[in-house]
Scaffold this motif. Structure first.
Motif, short mmCIF file in Angstrom:
data_model
loop_
_atom_site.label_atom_id
_atom_site.label_comp_id
_atom_site.label_asym_id
_atom_site.label_seq_id
_atom_site.Cartn_x
_atom_site.Cartn_y
_atom_site.Cartn_z
N SER A 17 0.86 -1.24 -0.12
CA SER A 17 0.01 -0.15 -0.12
C SER A 17 0.84 1.22 -0.14
O SER A 17 0.39 2.29 -0.33
N LEU A 20 8.17 0.97 -0.68
CA LEU A 20 9.13 0.18 -1.52
C LEU A 20 8.02 -0.90 -1.87
O LEU A 20 7.82 -1.08 -3.31
N ARG A 41 -3.00 -3.45 5.22
CA ARG A 41 -3.95 -3.23 6.00
C ARG A 41 -4.87 -2.33 5.41
O ARG A 41 -6.30 -2.15 5.77
N ARG A 42 -4.56 -1.15 4.91
CA ARG A 42 -5.21 -0.25 4.46
C ARG A 42 -5.81 -0.32 3.18
O ARG A 42 -5.24 -0.46 1.90
N LEU A 68 -0.44 -8.73 9.07
CA LEU A 68 0.36 -9.67 9.10
C LEU A 68 0.98 -10.01 10.64
O LEU A 68 1.48 -11.05 10.78
N ASN A 92 7.88 -8.09 2.11
CA ASN A 92 8.41 -6.61 1.98
C ASN A 92 7.89 -6.10 3.36
O ASN A 92 8.65 -4.99 3.90
N TYR A 158 14.66 -2.93 15.48
CA TYR A 158 14.57 -2.93 14.05
C TYR A 158 15.50 -3.85 13.41
O TYR A 158 15.39 -4.55 12.63
N LYS A 162 15.97 -7.31 11.14
CA LYS A 162 16.44 -7.39 9.87
C LYS A 162 17.51 -8.35 9.81
O LYS A 162 17.94 -8.92 8.66
N MET A 191 15.70 4.58 2.32
CA MET A 191 15.00 5.09 1.28
C MET A 191 13.88 5.92 1.58
O MET A 191 13.49 5.97 2.67
N THR A 193 10.57 7.11 2.04
CA THR A 193 9.07 6.33 2.08
C THR A 193 8.43 6.57 3.15
O THR A 193 8.89 7.56 3.82
N1 LIG Z 1 12.73 2.82 4.19
C1 LIG Z 1 13.91 2.60 4.55
O1 LIG Z 1 14.87 3.37 4.63
C2 LIG Z 1 14.26 1.27 4.40
C3 LIG Z 1 15.59 0.74 4.57
C4 LIG Z 1 15.82 -0.57 4.54
C5 LIG Z 1 14.78 -1.55 4.45
N2 LIG Z 1 13.49 -0.93 4.54
C6 LIG Z 1 12.60 -2.24 4.48
O2 LIG Z 1 11.77 -2.08 3.44
C7 LIG Z 1 10.52 -2.60 3.79
C8 LIG Z 1 9.49 -1.55 3.23
O3 LIG Z 1 9.63 -0.45 4.08
P1 LIG Z 1 8.87 0.89 3.48
O4 LIG Z 1 10.02 1.81 3.53
O5 LIG Z 1 8.36 0.98 2.06
O6 LIG Z 1 7.98 1.14 4.45
P2 LIG Z 1 6.47 2.06 4.66
O7 LIG Z 1 6.70 2.76 3.71
O8 LIG Z 1 6.40 2.31 5.97
O9 LIG Z 1 5.53 0.84 4.17
C9 LIG Z 1 5.33 -0.38 4.79
C10 LIG Z 1 4.41 -1.26 4.34
O10 LIG Z 1 4.20 -2.35 5.17
C11 LIG Z 1 2.86 -2.60 5.55
N3 LIG Z 1 2.35 -2.92 6.89
C12 LIG Z 1 2.80 -2.46 7.96
N4 LIG Z 1 2.58 -3.27 8.86
C13 LIG Z 1 1.65 -4.31 8.52
C14 LIG Z 1 1.10 -5.11 9.06
N5 LIG Z 1 1.03 -5.38 10.34
N6 LIG Z 1 0.31 -6.05 8.05
C15 LIG Z 1 0.26 -5.67 6.79
N7 LIG Z 1 0.94 -4.82 6.17
C16 LIG Z 1 1.86 -3.98 7.08
C17 LIG Z 1 2.37 -0.89 5.26
O11 LIG Z 1 0.65 -1.01 4.98
P3 LIG Z 1 -0.43 -0.79 5.67
O12 LIG Z 1 0.08 0.30 6.83
O13 LIG Z 1 -1.59 -0.36 4.95
O14 LIG Z 1 -0.73 -2.01 6.52
C18 LIG Z 1 2.89 -0.64 3.88
O15 LIG Z 1 2.43 -0.84 2.77
C19 LIG Z 1 10.24 -2.96 5.18
O16 LIG Z 1 10.77 -4.31 5.41
C20 LIG Z 1 11.68 -1.93 5.49
O17 LIG Z 1 12.04 -2.43 6.98
C21 LIG Z 1 13.23 0.10 4.38
#
Ligand SMILES: NC(=O)c1ccc[n+]([C@@H]2O[C@H](COP(=O)([O-])OP(=O)(O)OC[C@H]3O[C@@H](n4cnc5c(N)ncnc54)[C@H](OP(=O)(O)O)[C@@H]3O)[C@@H](O)[C@H]2O)c1
Length: 266
Positions: A17, A20, A41-42, A68, A92, A158, A162, A191, A193
């Motif tokens: 949603s 990434l 969830r959204r 999840l 993801n 966190y 990871k 990233m 996000t």
């Molecule tokens: N951003 C960074 O700097 C960064 C760096 C390294 C790794 N990562 C990893 O990349 C992945 C994606 O991160 P992002 O930066 O894209 O995060 P984000 O923008 O916060 O998006 C997180 C996504 O996960 C979903 N989510 C969270 N909790 C959930 C739950 N309980 N059930 C179902 N869906 C859930 C959210 O959707 P809903 O809220 O709609 O459920 C959203 O779609 C993560 O694993 C993160 O650890 C991120």
């Protein structure tokens, strides 16, 4: 092992949603013509993305609203995926906490572990059992982080989750018997996000990579069934360089940068 061919195949993306996951969905539709199963969830955001992808790229898109961190929802995600003959799985979804660990309530820490670890172990075990039994072609990608490779103070819980995914996924990939099935680990650095939008990440913005670039590298590596995928040449060189430095020194440097960013947000 042959490269993955996503065209007209079903690919599952958790956390689709936003951030990434959303970008992976857009690029899988646009550049690979994959059919998509979107999880988050959204519902509003999933439904909006579904309509956009179908109208723009002439693919099939289904979504399932699931939390999840809830056990029953994990089984629903698995059943929904295999009933659609899933070919690629991208686990993801993830959540973070940026701050002092001693200020984190245990209930919140548990939620992070349930989302980042428990859900991934549950789905990974189910999908691996499925593909090992069926001997079908497919692949799984776990989204870890570069924070798995060095101490990340103020993101301790966190980075621990990871690191788990980084070790678990790599180790498990050596147990696979189905030669048409693979596991890749994607380990991005910071990233841009929703996760990094908050004030506490304000001082780190210059280190963050555009999410479309990270997603492009993730999918190129996934398609080639790479063992570890690090997006961007800076991260790849950085990771090699960091392996030469003492872990404690790296932790001290990270502590300074993260603390400054946290303090500036107060
Ligand atoms: N951003 C960074 O700097 C960064 C760096 C390294 C790794 N990562 C990893 O990349 C992945 C994606 O991160 P992002 O930066 O894209 O995060 P984000 O923008 O916060 O998006 C997180 C996504 O996960 C979903 N989510 C969270 N909790 C959930 C739950 N309980 N059930 C179902 N869906 C859930 C959210 O959707 P809903 O809220 O709609 O459920 C959203 O779609 C993560 O694993 C993160 O650890 C991120």
């Amino acid at each position: 092992m042959s490269s993955l061919q996503f065209k007209d195949k079903w690919v599952l993306i958790t956390g689709a949603s936003a951030g990434l996951g959303k970008e992976l969905a857009i690029q899988l539709a646009r550049d690979y013509h994959a059919n998509l199963i979107l999880i988050a969830r959204r519902e509003g955001k999933l439904s909006e993305l579904q309509s956009f992808l179908i109208s723009q790229y002439d693919i099939h898109v289904k979504y399932l609203v699931a939390d999840l961190s809830v056990q029953e929802d994990l089984e629903k995600v698995y059943q929904f995926s295999i009933s659609n003959n899933v070919y690629g799985m991208i686990l993801n979804a993830g959540v973070t906490y940026f701050g002092e660990d001693c200020q984190l309530e245990f209930a919140q820490a548990k939620k992070i572990i349930e989302t980042n670890i428990n859900s991934v172990v549950y789905l990974t075990q189910k999908f691996v059992q499925y593909f090992e039994t069926k001997k079908q072609e497919g692949a799984l990608m776990l989204v870890s982080s570069m924070a798995a490779m060095f101490p990340a103070p103020y993101q301790s819980i966190y980075s621990g989750t990871k690191s788990f995914l980084f070790s678990y996924g790599h180790a498990l990939s050596h147990e696979l018997k189905n030669k048409q099935f693979s596991i890749s680990i994607f380990a991005p650095g910071g990233m841009q996000t929703e996760m990094t939008e908050g004030d506490s990440f304000g001082g780190l913005q210059k280190w963050l990579m555009p999410v479309n670039q990270a997603a492009k590298d993730a999918l190129a590596g996934f398609a080639k069934r790479k063992y570890t995928i690090l997006p961007g040449w800076q991260n790849r060189i950085g990771a090699k360089f960091m392996r030469l430095l003492p872990l404690k020194f790296l932790g001290n440097q990270m502590e300074k940068v993260y603390k400054k960013s946290l303090d500036n947000s107060k």
